[in-house]
Design an enzyme around this catalytic site. Structure first.
Site, PDB file in Angstrom:
ATOM      1  N   LYS A   1       0.835  -1.206   0.000  1.00  0.00           N
ATOM      2  CA  LYS A   1       0.000   0.000   0.000  1.00  0.00           C
ATOM      3  C   LYS A   1       0.871   1.258   0.000  1.00  0.00           C
ATOM      4  O   LYS A   1       0.589   2.221  -0.719  1.00  0.00           O
ATOM      5  CB  LYS A   1      -0.933  -0.009   1.215  1.00  0.00           C
ATOM      6  CG  LYS A   1      -2.100  -0.983   1.066  1.00  0.00           C
ATOM      7  CD  LYS A   1      -2.827  -1.247   2.375  1.00  0.00           C
ATOM      8  CE  LYS A   1      -3.895  -2.325   2.159  1.00  0.00           C
ATOM      9  NZ  LYS A   1      -4.473  -2.823   3.408  1.00  0.00           N
TER      10      LYS A   1
ATOM     11  N   GLN B   1      -4.970  -1.807   9.496  1.00  0.00           N
ATOM     12  CA  GLN B   1      -4.767  -3.115   8.872  1.00  0.00           C
ATOM     13  C   GLN B   1      -5.351  -4.219   9.762  1.00  0.00           C
ATOM     14  O   GLN B   1      -5.012  -4.336  10.926  1.00  0.00           O
ATOM     15  CB  GLN B   1      -3.260  -3.354   8.646  1.00  0.00           C
ATOM     16  CG  GLN B   1      -2.937  -4.630   7.899  1.00  0.00           C
ATOM     17  CD  GLN B   1      -3.477  -4.646   6.482  1.00  0.00           C
ATOM     18  OE1 GLN B   1      -3.361  -3.680   5.747  1.00  0.00           O
ATOM     19  NE2 GLN B   1      -4.093  -5.750   6.096  1.00  0.00           N
TER      20      GLN B   1
ATOM     21  N   ASP C   1     -11.482   2.976   3.602  1.00  0.00           N
ATOM     22  CA  ASP C   1     -11.733   1.537   3.438  1.00  0.00           C
ATOM     23  C   ASP C   1     -13.227   1.253   3.237  1.00  0.00           C
ATOM     24  O   ASP C   1     -13.606   0.172   2.804  1.00  0.00           O
ATOM     25  CB  ASP C   1     -11.240   0.774   4.677  1.00  0.00           C
ATOM     26  CG  ASP C   1     -10.052  -0.119   4.368  1.00  0.00           C
ATOM     27  OD1 ASP C   1      -9.795  -0.382   3.182  1.00  0.00           O
ATOM     28  OD2 ASP C   1      -9.378  -0.560   5.315  1.00  0.00           O
TER      29      ASP C   1
END
Length: 286
Positions: free
Chosen positions: A53, A97, A120
């Site tokens: 990422k 995460q 997200d």
């Protein structure tokens, strides 16, 4: 009948080019899009995902900040870290995460992220807005699948789409996004009896059940579009999907490979959402 392979790497690169152009335009206006990634503990898979990422952010000019916290961090300390990032003007997107250590409540953590920075698309506010068809950040993997279908010229309107899987991150939102584009959607999962009798009716199959080679030729009607969201490892540690590619590829009209199908799109749409957040900030400041 050989199927058309849907190349997520190529489509992702095409989208990233346009996202990079938007980054350049924002920088001309004095705004650098910023993404903060919180990594708790030292799970090797999570570390790899986070590294990818960060590299992807750097490649298109997004500022990326990694917040590393120890495995034993308390839930309260993690929530305080998120609140601190919520208040920073140089951070437009916040990503925690997953998975988190067992002593931390994932739902509470996700709910603490400001909806304006929830790139997200996991927060209750984002999910609620998505369900209502309102403007919001869409969860990256289902959003990426919709882009794969769009860029491949596959119109889902009027088609029967069968989603195999019911996770909060992929299965459930996937069905909603297809529904909003006028597909007729059936949700199924690993406990659905006589699954193949349902998937055989599908014009589009989304395999997101998390079981290697779960979808075989018995599940697919000739000419169906098959999207494989699965990421599994076989006995040789080779990356494979939820679809038995060798069996299904000759039957399907279009199919995504693993790797190189849905995977690259997830990070691409994360970048897309982060830049969108930075653009929204600019609009609010006017």
């Amino acid at each position: 009948m050989a199927s058309s392979i849907i190349n997520g790497k190529e489509i992702g690169q095409e989208i990233r080019k346009s996202v990079a152009e938007r980054v350049a335009q924002l920088k001309e206006k004095g705004v650098t899009p910023g993404l903060a990634v919180i990594l708790v503990g030292d799970n090797p898979a999570s570390q790899t995902y986070v590294r990818n990422k960060q590299k992807s952010c750097e490649a298109i000019g997004i500022f990326s900040e990694l917040v590393k916290l120890p495995q034993e961090v308390t839930e309260q300390e993690l929530l305080e870290q998120i609140r601190s990032l919520n208040n920073r003007n140089d951070i437009h997107g916040i990503l925690v995460q997953l998975p988190l250590p067992k002593h931390i409540d994932e739902d509470k953590v996700i709910a603490t992220i400001s909806p304006e920075k929830d790139v997200d698309g996991f927060s209750p506010v984002s999910v609620g807005k998505m369900m209502l068809g309102q403007d919001t950040y869409l969860p990256c993997t289902p959003f990426g699948v919709m882009k794969l279908l769009e860029y491949s010229g596959i119109d889902v309107a009027g088609k029967h789409a069968v989603v195999v899987g019911r996770s909060h991150i992929v299965g459930k939102p996937m069905g909603q996004l297809l529904l909003q584009k006028d597909a007729t959607v059936t949700y199924t999962h690993s406990k659905t009896p006589d699954l193949s009798s349902i998937t055989k009716q599908a014009d589009i199959i989304i395999a997101a059940v998390g079981r290697p080679n779960f979808i075989t030729k018995e599940h697919v009607k000739p000419g169906a579009v098959v999207i494989d969201v699965g990421i599994n490892r076989d006995e040789n540690n080779k990356l494979i999907g939820d679809v038995n590619f060798a069996e299904v590829e000759p039957i399907a009209s279009h199919i995504t490979p693993v790797p190189g199908g849905v995977g690259p799109m997830t990070i691409t749409m994360l970048l897309f959402n982060t830049v969108q957040s930075a653009e929204n900030t600019l609009l609010q400041d006017k």
